[in-house]
Write a protein that holds these residues in place. Structure first.
Motif, PDB file in Angstrom:
ATOM      1  N   SER A  50      29.290  64.965  35.273  1.00 32.35           N
ATOM      2  CA  SER A  50      29.509  66.369  35.613  1.00 32.35           C
ATOM      3  C   SER A  50      28.156  67.076  35.693  1.00 32.35           C
ATOM      4  O   SER A  50      27.241  66.803  34.914  1.00 32.35           O
ATOM      5  N   LEU A  51      28.052  67.962  36.637  1.00 29.72           N
ATOM      6  CA  LEU A  51      26.804  68.694  36.847  1.00 29.72           C
ATOM      7  C   LEU A  51      26.391  69.502  35.609  1.00 29.72           C
ATOM      8  O   LEU A  51      25.226  69.437  35.196  1.00 29.72           O
ATOM      9  N   PRO A  52      27.321  70.229  34.954  1.00 34.40           N
ATOM     10  CA  PRO A  52      26.910  70.977  33.758  1.00 34.40           C
ATOM     11  C   PRO A  52      26.423  70.076  32.622  1.00 34.40           C
ATOM     12  O   PRO A  52      25.475  70.420  31.913  1.00 34.40           O
ATOM     13  N   ARG A  53      27.033  68.909  32.481  1.00 37.42           N
ATOM     14  CA  ARG A  53      26.632  68.002  31.403  1.00 37.42           C
ATOM     15  C   ARG A  53      25.238  67.418  31.661  1.00 37.42           C
ATOM     16  O   ARG A  53      24.406  67.350  30.757  1.00 37.42           O
ATOM     17  N   VAL A  54      24.983  67.017  32.889  1.00 37.85           N
ATOM     18  CA  VAL A  54      23.663  66.488  33.240  1.00 37.85           C
ATOM     19  C   VAL A  54      22.611  67.583  33.104  1.00 37.85           C
ATOM     20  O   VAL A  54      21.514  67.349  32.591  1.00 37.85           O
ATOM     21  N   ALA A  55      22.938  68.784  33.542  1.00 33.41           N
ATOM     22  CA  ALA A  55      22.010  69.909  33.409  1.00 33.41           C
ATOM     23  C   ALA A  55      21.711  70.182  31.935  1.00 33.41           C
ATOM     24  O   ALA A  55      20.563  70.474  31.572  1.00 33.41           O
ATOM     25  N   LEU A 104      20.667  65.190  39.979  1.00 31.14           N
ATOM     26  CA  LEU A 104      22.014  64.647  40.184  1.00 31.14           C
ATOM     27  C   LEU A 104      22.497  64.924  41.604  1.00 31.14           C
ATOM     28  O   LEU A 104      23.061  64.040  42.258  1.00 31.14           O
ATOM     29  N   LEU A 105      22.286  66.130  42.092  1.00 33.99           N
ATOM     30  CA  LEU A 105      22.721  66.460  43.451  1.00 33.99           C
ATOM     31  C   LEU A 105      22.001  65.591  44.492  1.00 33.99           C
ATOM     32  O   LEU A 105      22.613  65.115  45.448  1.00 33.99           O
ATOM     33  N   ALA A 106      20.712  65.368  44.295  1.00 34.43           N
ATOM     34  CA  ALA A 106      19.953  64.519  45.227  1.00 34.43           C
ATOM     35  C   ALA A 106      20.416  63.069  45.143  1.00 34.43           C
ATOM     36  O   ALA A 106      20.525  62.388  46.160  1.00 34.43           O
ATOM     37  N   ALA A 107      20.717  62.601  43.935  1.00 34.65           N
ATOM     38  CA  ALA A 107      21.186  61.220  43.781  1.00 34.65           C
ATOM     39  C   ALA A 107      22.535  61.022  44.452  1.00 34.65           C
ATOM     40  O   ALA A 107      22.768  60.015  45.114  1.00 34.65           O
TER      41      ALA A 107
END
Length: 155
Positions: A83-88, A132-135
């Motif tokens: 999840s984006l929030p978790r990675v952030a 994450l978005l780029a990956a």
């Protein structure tokens, strides 16, 4: 075969973070250079280069720390399950953990320390989210693939 792939991934993230943080440091020091030149001398190019190199080195180290945290904490998830929030949050926490000791050692006021910690952790949070978005954007495999972080693709 998994270890070289993991090392390549860690170095890729660290170099990407170093480039982004270096550009940010160059811009920030370029904007602040007139003030520093008036106070202590030096040149615009010198201040911009110092900002770029210093932030790039710090971005590299924080990229390695983020990569290791993500690898350890999220190793059972595929890139699409993260999840984006978790990675952030991992990016922000890793950066905060790395920046807090030096900030405290300088002995500046609590308000200035909090400002530095907030700015660095925000940068780490944004860097992690963009990573994450780029990956996800760079993957060619379909979303149904069961590849996990740091594992080689099935032949």
């Amino acid at each position: 075969m998994r270890l070289p792939r993991r090392i390549r991934g860690i170095l890729g993230i660290a170099l990407t973070w170093a480039a982004g943080w270096g550009i940010m440091g160059a811009v920030m020091n370029g904007l602040a250079a007139p003030m520093w030149i008036e106070i202590g001398g030096g040149s615009l190019i010198g201040h911009v280069a110092n900002g770029a190199l210093g932030n790039a080195a710090f971005g590299f180290v924080t990229g390695v720390v983020f990569s290791l945290l993500l690898l350890l904490a999220e190793r059972k998830r595929t890139i699409y399950q993260l999840s984006l929030p978790r990675v952030a949050a991992w990016g922000g926490l890793g950066t905060l953990a790395l920046t807090t000791p030096p900030i405290l050692l300088f002995g500046v006021s609590p308000a200035v320390s909090a400002l530095f910690a907030l700015s660095f952790s925000t940068t780490g949070t944004l860097s992690a989210a963009l990573t994450l978005l780029a990956a996800r954007r760079g993957l060619v495999a379909p979303p149904g693939e069961k590849r996990r972080i740091g594992m080689a693709a099935e032949p």
